[in-house]
Design a protein around this motif. Sequence first.
Motif, mmCIF file in Angstrom:
data_model
loop_
_atom_site.group_PDB
_atom_site.id
_atom_site.type_symbol
_atom_site.label_atom_id
_atom_site.label_comp_id
_atom_site.label_asym_id
_atom_site.label_seq_id
_atom_site.Cartn_x
_atom_site.Cartn_y
_atom_site.Cartn_z
ATOM 1 N N SER A 15 -0.117 2.226 -0.444
ATOM 2 C CA SER A 15 -0.297 3.432 0.378
ATOM 3 C C SER A 15 -0.057 3.170 1.862
ATOM 4 C CB SER A 15 -1.724 3.970 0.222
ATOM 5 O OG SER A 15 -1.878 4.560 -1.034
ATOM 6 N N ARG A 16 -0.297 1.919 2.278
ATOM 7 C CA ARG A 16 -0.144 1.616 3.713
ATOM 8 C C ARG A 16 0.228 0.144 3.871
ATOM 9 N NH1 ARG A 16 -6.560 1.319 5.529
ATOM 10 N NH2 ARG A 16 -6.781 -0.888 4.991
ATOM 11 N N GLY A 17 0.406 -0.283 5.097
ATOM 12 C CA GLY A 17 0.602 -1.710 5.395
ATOM 13 C C GLY A 17 1.826 -2.302 4.713
ATOM 14 N N GLN A 18 1.671 -3.539 4.282
ATOM 15 C CA GLN A 18 2.799 -4.250 3.668
ATOM 16 C C GLN A 18 3.274 -3.564 2.395
ATOM 17 O OE1 GLN A 18 2.134 -8.561 3.251
ATOM 18 N NE2 GLN A 18 0.451 -8.322 4.681
ATOM 19 N N GLY A 19 2.352 -3.056 1.591
ATOM 20 C CA GLY A 19 2.723 -2.397 0.333
ATOM 21 C C GLY A 19 3.608 -1.189 0.586
ATOM 22 N N ALA A 36 0.858 2.469 -6.141
ATOM 23 C CA ALA A 36 -0.442 2.401 -6.815
ATOM 24 C C ALA A 36 -1.510 1.961 -5.824
ATOM 25 C CB ALA A 36 -0.355 1.416 -7.975
ATOM 26 N N ASP A 37 -2.535 2.790 -5.646
ATOM 27 C CA ASP A 37 -3.528 2.499 -4.608
ATOM 28 C C ASP A 37 -4.769 3.343 -4.856
ATOM 29 O OD1 ASP A 37 -4.805 2.116 -1.911
ATOM 30 O OD2 ASP A 37 -2.847 1.311 -1.349
ATOM 31 N N VAL A 38 -5.830 3.016 -4.138
ATOM 32 C CA VAL A 38 -7.035 3.845 -4.184
ATOM 33 C C VAL A 38 -6.996 4.932 -3.103
ATOM 34 C CG1 VAL A 38 -8.580 2.190 -5.278
ATOM 35 C CG2 VAL A 38 -8.238 2.077 -2.803
ATOM 36 N N ASN A 87 1.963 -7.564 -6.841
ATOM 37 C CA ASN A 87 0.500 -7.571 -6.692
ATOM 38 C C ASN A 87 0.180 -7.783 -5.216
ATOM 39 O OD1 ASN A 87 -0.631 -7.255 -9.397
ATOM 40 N ND2 ASN A 87 0.421 -9.177 -9.857
ATOM 41 N N ASN A 88 0.082 -6.669 -4.500
ATOM 42 C CA ASN A 88 -0.074 -6.724 -3.042
ATOM 43 C C ASN A 88 -1.472 -6.297 -2.582
ATOM 44 O OD1 ASN A 88 0.898 -6.232 -0.062
ATOM 45 N ND2 ASN A 88 0.101 -4.251 -0.764
ATOM 46 N N ALA A 89 -2.166 -5.475 -3.377
ATOM 47 C CA ALA A 89 -3.470 -4.937 -2.939
ATOM 48 C C ALA A 89 -4.414 -6.073 -2.584
ATOM 49 C CB ALA A 89 -4.085 -4.081 -4.038
ATOM 50 N N ALA A 152 -15.092 -16.604 2.095
ATOM 51 C CA ALA A 152 -15.068 -15.691 0.937
ATOM 52 C C ALA A 152 -13.625 -15.250 0.646
ATOM 53 C CB ALA A 152 -15.947 -14.479 1.214
ATOM 54 N N TYR A 153 -12.943 -14.735 1.661
ATOM 55 C CA TYR A 153 -11.558 -14.251 1.480
ATOM 56 C C TYR A 153 -10.637 -15.390 1.059
ATOM 57 C CZ TYR A 153 -6.909 -12.532 2.881
ATOM 58 O OH TYR A 153 -5.572 -12.180 2.905
ATOM 59 N N ALA A 154 -10.670 -16.493 1.796
ATOM 60 C CA ALA A 154 -9.713 -17.578 1.554
ATOM 61 C C ALA A 154 -9.883 -18.160 0.156
ATOM 62 C CB ALA A 154 -9.885 -18.667 2.610
ATOM 63 N N THR A 156 -10.753 -16.597 -2.502
ATOM 64 C CA THR A 156 -10.117 -15.719 -3.512
ATOM 65 C C THR A 156 -8.606 -15.927 -3.508
ATOM 66 O OG1 THR A 156 -9.785 -13.772 -2.059
ATOM 67 C CG2 THR A 156 -11.894 -13.928 -3.207
ATOM 68 N N LYS A 157 -8.046 -16.202 -2.331
ATOM 69 C CA LYS A 157 -6.591 -16.401 -2.238
ATOM 70 C C LYS A 157 -6.197 -17.762 -2.819
ATOM 71 C CE LYS A 157 -5.206 -12.493 -0.423
ATOM 72 N NZ LYS A 157 -4.184 -11.632 -1.057
ATOM 73 N N SER A 158 -7.079 -18.762 -2.679
ATOM 74 C CA SER A 158 -6.825 -20.056 -3.301
ATOM 75 C C SER A 158 -6.818 -19.907 -4.818
ATOM 76 C CB SER A 158 -7.947 -21.024 -2.922
ATOM 77 O OG SER A 158 -7.464 -22.022 -2.104
ATOM 78 N N PRO A 183 1.990 -14.631 3.371
ATOM 79 C CA PRO A 183 2.092 -14.089 4.730
ATOM 80 C C PRO A 183 1.123 -14.808 5.654
ATOM 81 C CG PRO A 183 1.629 -12.345 3.096
ATOM 82 C CD PRO A 183 1.387 -13.665 2.440
ATOM 83 N N GLY A 184 1.539 -14.920 6.915
ATOM 84 C CA GLY A 184 0.591 -15.298 7.965
ATOM 85 C C GLY A 184 0.094 -13.985 8.557
ATOM 86 N N GLY A 185 -0.149 -13.931 9.865
ATOM 87 C CA GLY A 185 -0.630 -12.686 10.460
ATOM 88 C C GLY A 185 0.436 -11.594 10.409
ATOM 89 N N VAL A 186 0.044 -10.424 9.920
ATOM 90 C CA VAL A 186 0.965 -9.287 9.833
ATOM 91 C C VAL A 186 0.273 -8.075 10.449
ATOM 92 C CG1 VAL A 186 2.358 -7.858 8.297
ATOM 93 C CG2 VAL A 186 1.907 -10.245 7.675
ATOM 94 N N ALA A 187 1.023 -7.303 11.218
ATOM 95 C CA ALA A 187 0.451 -6.170 11.953
ATOM 96 C C ALA A 187 0.210 -4.966 11.039
ATOM 97 C CB ALA A 187 1.380 -5.789 13.106
ATOM 98 N N THR A 188 -0.900 -5.035 10.324
ATOM 99 C CA THR A 188 -1.344 -3.926 9.472
ATOM 100 C C THR A 188 -2.803 -3.668 9.831
ATOM 101 O OG1 THR A 188 -2.185 -5.434 7.782
ATOM 102 C CG2 THR A 188 0.124 -4.754 7.568
ATOM 103 N N GLU A 189 -3.422 -2.746 9.115
ATOM 104 C CA GLU A 189 -4.843 -2.477 9.365
ATOM 105 C C GLU A 189 -5.675 -3.739 9.099
ATOM 106 O OE1 GLU A 189 -5.582 0.070 11.127
ATOM 107 O OE2 GLU A 189 -7.675 -0.584 11.030
#
Length: 252
Positions: A15-19, A36-38, A87-89, A152-154, A156-158, A183-189
């Motif tokens: 719905s937004r950002g990279q997706g 596909a999004d919420v 799988n971007n969400a 916590a975030y990292a 889940t990505k590992s 991705p490294g830093g990306v200008a999204t929300e």
Amino acid sequence: MADLTGKVALITGASRGQGAAEARLFVERGARVVVADVLDDDAATLVADLGTDRALAVHLDVSDPDQWAAALASAQRAFGQVDVLVNNAGIYFQAPIEETPVDRYRRLIEVNQVGVFLGMQTLAPYMAEIGGGSIVNIVSVSSFAPLDLTAAYASTKSALLALSKAAVGELGPHGIRVNMIHPGGVATEMGAPGGVVPTAYDEAPLRRIGQPREIATVAAFLASDDSSYCSGAEILVDGGWTVGTRNPWRDA
Ligand SMILES: NC(=O)c1ccc[n+]([C@@H]2O[C@H](COP(=O)([O-])OP(=O)(O)OC[C@H]3O[C@@H](n4cnc5c(N)ncnc54)[C@H](O)[C@@H]3O)[C@@H](O)[C@H]2O)c1
């Protein structure tokens, strides 16, 4: 330039950002896309813009197996096939470990990790039946070079990195390629909330944050037949952030 003519891609968190950037670029390159999004209103706006003959909005909370089954069924009804899954969400949270509520951590696991597991569990048998497909998992540089305050975030990505790699050998014999983008830093929300870009990017090798389309072009390559012998590839799209460490003696 990756040609996606004839492909149908289901993109989560589109719905937004990279997706959303991936959905736009994929349509430009000839694909039809399932957004596909919420965030249903944002998905509807994007689909109206892309054209309902090229795009379909589907409500999908990636942590819910029933919604995955329904999303695949809707995609098949609308476009007859699905041969690409992005799988971007994802969701982000940062705080010191001792200030991270365990429920928050569990939700990150549900979305960033279990959500991708469910996507592959739902789509892989279907892709195997139609003779193959391409799965692109949006992981993160956090999976191998986590910043502090992101335990916590990292983590889940590992886990997502290991999950993606485990799928390579399992799904390859069915003609399904599984590749990863970091991705490294990306200008999204997520990467620049409220449009605010941290000044630390001024010190990064490319001296800037990335743009969503710069991730989308790599996703298009991995979705396309141009990457037909790539499976298990990890593509760093971080502007040199994790490799280009500044020499502390440079200005000493
Ligand atoms: N922005 C960055 O700096 C950065 C860096 C590395 C990795 N990433 C990863 O890139 C991916 C895309 O992030 P973004 O930067 O576009 O962020 P974003 O917050 O702009 O977009 C994330 C999208 O995912 C959707 N989403 C959230 N929970 C969902 C759920 N349960 N089911 C379905 N959709 C859901 C959101 O509604 C949103 O549309 C994420 O996996 C993120 O972890 C982002």
